[in-house]
Design a protein around this motif. Structure first.
Motif, PDB file in Angstrom:
ATOM      1  N   PHE A   1       9.911   2.204  50.378  1.00 16.77           N
ATOM      2  CA  PHE A   1      11.010   3.153  50.497  1.00 16.77           C
ATOM      3  C   PHE A   1      10.437   4.563  50.498  1.00 16.77           C
ATOM      4  CE2 PHE A   1      10.551   1.635  46.166  1.00 16.77           C
ATOM      5  CZ  PHE A   1      10.355   2.792  45.445  1.00 16.77           C
ATOM      6  N   GLU A   2      11.181   5.506  50.994  1.00 14.86           N
ATOM      7  CA  GLU A   2      10.685   6.869  51.223  1.00 14.86           C
ATOM      8  C   GLU A   2      10.339   7.639  49.945  1.00 14.86           C
ATOM      9  OE1 GLU A   2       9.868   8.174  54.203  1.00 14.86           O
ATOM     10  OE2 GLU A   2      10.376   6.206  55.001  1.00 14.86           O
ATOM     11  N   LEU A   3      10.916   7.312  48.839  1.00 13.50           N
ATOM     12  CA  LEU A   3      10.718   8.094  47.616  1.00 13.50           C
ATOM     13  C   LEU A   3       9.413   7.775  46.886  1.00 13.50           C
ATOM     14  CD1 LEU A   3      14.365   8.025  46.231  1.00 13.50           C
ATOM     15  CD2 LEU A   3      13.251   9.818  47.555  1.00 13.50           C
ATOM     16  N   ILE A   4       8.539   6.979  47.469  1.00 17.72           N
ATOM     17  CA  ILE A   4       7.307   6.574  46.801  1.00 17.72           C
ATOM     18  C   ILE A   4       6.297   7.725  46.702  1.00 17.72           C
ATOM     19  CG2 ILE A   4       6.058   5.652  48.800  1.00 17.72           C
ATOM     20  CD1 ILE A   4       6.271   3.881  45.466  1.00 17.72           C
ATOM     21  N   GLY A   5       6.381   8.730  47.568  1.00 16.87           N
ATOM     22  CA  GLY A   5       5.528   9.910  47.445  1.00 16.87           C
ATOM     23  C   GLY A   5       4.254   9.878  48.257  1.00 16.87           C
ATOM     24  N   VAL A   6       4.038   8.827  49.059  1.00 14.76           N
ATOM     25  CA  VAL A   6       2.854   8.751  49.913  1.00 14.76           C
ATOM     26  C   VAL A   6       3.292   8.596  51.366  1.00 14.76           C
ATOM     27  CG1 VAL A   6       1.358   7.816  48.112  1.00 14.76           C
ATOM     28  CG2 VAL A   6       2.638   6.247  49.574  1.00 14.76           C
ATOM     29  N   SER A   7       2.357   8.776  52.293  1.00 16.62           N
ATOM     30  CA  SER A   7       2.665   8.725  53.717  1.00 16.62           C
ATOM     31  C   SER A   7       1.924   7.581  54.396  1.00 16.62           C
ATOM     32  CB  SER A   7       2.249  10.028  54.396  1.00 16.62           C
ATOM     33  OG  SER A   7       2.929  11.125  53.829  1.00 16.62           O
ATOM     34  N   VAL A   8       2.606   6.891  55.290  1.00 17.16           N
ATOM     35  CA  VAL A   8       1.978   5.837  56.080  1.00 17.16           C
ATOM     36  C   VAL A   8       0.903   6.465  56.963  1.00 17.16           C
ATOM     37  CG1 VAL A   8       2.359   4.150  57.928  1.00 17.16           C
ATOM     38  CG2 VAL A   8       4.014   4.361  56.077  1.00 17.16           C
ATOM     39  N   GLY A   9      -0.259   5.822  57.000  1.00 17.70           N
ATOM     40  CA  GLY A   9      -1.365   6.297  57.826  1.00 17.70           C
ATOM     41  C   GLY A   9      -2.288   7.275  57.137  1.00 17.70           C
ATOM     42  N   LYS A  10      -1.978   7.663  55.928  1.00 16.35           N
ATOM     43  CA  LYS A  10      -2.808   8.612  55.188  1.00 16.35           C
ATOM     44  C   LYS A  10      -3.724   7.857  54.228  1.00 16.35           C
ATOM     45  CE  LYS A  10      -2.547  12.925  52.617  1.00 16.35           C
ATOM     46  NZ  LYS A  10      -1.671  13.941  52.037  1.00 16.35           N
ATOM     47  N   THR A  11      -4.950   8.343  54.079  1.00 11.65           N
ATOM     48  CA  THR A  11      -5.921   7.742  53.167  1.00 11.65           C
ATOM     49  C   THR A  11      -6.010   8.603  51.907  1.00 11.65           C
ATOM     50  OG1 THR A  11      -7.181   6.854  55.020  1.00 11.65           O
ATOM     51  CG2 THR A  11      -8.315   6.994  52.898  1.00 11.65           C
ATOM     52  N   TYR A  12      -5.938   7.935  50.755  1.00 15.21           N
ATOM     53  CA  TYR A  12      -5.962   8.615  49.463  1.00 15.21           C
ATOM     54  C   TYR A  12      -7.151   8.127  48.635  1.00 15.21           C
ATOM     55  CZ  TYR A  12      -1.100   9.641  50.605  1.00 15.21           C
ATOM     56  OH  TYR A  12       0.046  10.077  51.221  1.00 15.21           O
ATOM     57  N   PRO A  13      -7.855   9.036  47.955  1.00 14.02           N
ATOM     58  CA  PRO A  13      -8.891   8.601  47.013  1.00 14.02           C
ATOM     59  C   PRO A  13      -8.237   7.875  45.836  1.00 14.02           C
ATOM     60  CG  PRO A  13      -9.080  10.955  47.473  1.00 14.02           C
ATOM     61  CD  PRO A  13      -7.798  10.488  48.072  1.00 14.02           C
ATOM     62  N   ILE A  14      -8.868   6.811  45.381  1.00 14.05           N
ATOM     63  CA  ILE A  14      -8.386   6.082  44.208  1.00 14.05           C
ATOM     64  C   ILE A  14      -9.119   6.620  42.991  1.00 14.05           C
ATOM     65  CG2 ILE A  14      -8.229   3.838  43.073  1.00 14.05           C
ATOM     66  CD1 ILE A  14      -8.121   2.587  45.890  1.00 14.05           C
ATOM     67  N   LEU A  15      -8.359   7.015  41.991  1.00 13.87           N
ATOM     68  CA  LEU A  15      -8.892   7.568  40.749  1.00 13.87           C
ATOM     69  C   LEU A  15      -8.602   6.597  39.605  1.00 13.87           C
ATOM     70  CD1 LEU A  15      -7.465  11.107  41.414  1.00 13.87           C
ATOM     71  CD2 LEU A  15      -9.805  10.352  41.830  1.00 13.87           C
ATOM     72  N   THR A  16      -9.336   6.727  38.511  1.00 11.10           N
ATOM     73  CA  THR A  16      -9.139   5.860  37.353  1.00 11.10           C
ATOM     74  C   THR A  16      -8.962   6.708  36.108  1.00 11.10           C
ATOM     75  OG1 THR A  16     -10.561   4.189  38.370  1.00 11.10           O
ATOM     76  CG2 THR A  16     -10.112   3.941  36.020  1.00 11.10           C
ATOM     77  N   ASN A  17      -7.918   6.400  35.327  1.00 13.82           N
ATOM     78  CA  ASN A  17      -7.697   7.076  34.059  1.00 13.82           C
ATOM     79  C   ASN A  17      -8.794   6.642  33.101  1.00 13.82           C
ATOM     80  OD1 ASN A  17      -6.734   7.294  31.249  1.00 13.82           O
ATOM     81  ND2 ASN A  17      -4.895   8.116  32.206  1.00 13.82           N
ATOM     82  N   GLU A  18      -9.551   7.588  32.567  1.00 17.86           N
ATOM     83  CA  GLU A  18     -10.697   7.251  31.719  1.00 17.86           C
ATOM     84  C   GLU A  18     -10.300   6.630  30.377  1.00 17.86           C
ATOM     85  OE1 GLU A  18     -12.299  11.066  29.548  1.00 17.86           O
ATOM     86  OE2 GLU A  18     -11.938  11.531  31.669  1.00 17.86           O
ATOM     87  N   PHE A  19      -9.075   6.841  29.933  1.00 21.44           N
ATOM     88  CA  PHE A  19      -8.657   6.292  28.651  1.00 21.44           C
ATOM     89  C   PHE A  19      -8.035   4.912  28.785  1.00 21.44           C
ATOM     90  CE2 PHE A  19      -8.459  10.938  28.153  1.00 21.44           C
ATOM     91  CZ  PHE A  19      -9.443  11.074  27.181  1.00 21.44           C
TER      92      PHE A  19
END
Length: 65
Positions: free
Chosen positions: A20-38
């Protein structure tokens, strides 16, 4: 970049579909994956600048090492 099925190894996620549109990301876009250190939770920074772990769970993605 090499693809992987193992999210633990992934460094980037290409968004293929969104539920659904409210997820905050865009189709076709690449995002770096980050990890919460805690907590160790994986997330990405969405188009609104927020930490978003739900996008990795709810969107269809292609993962890259």
């Amino acid at each position: 970049m090499e693809t992987t099925e193992m999210i633990e190894l992934a460094k980037y996620a290409l968004v293929l579909t969104i539920p659904f549109e409210l997820i905050g990301v865009s189709v076709g876009k690449t995002y770096p994956i980050l990890t919460n250190e805690f907590s160790g939770e994986m997330y990405l920074i969405d188009d609104d600048g927020r930490e978003n772990s739900g996008a990795l769970m709810m969107c269809e993605t292609m993962l890259f090492v």
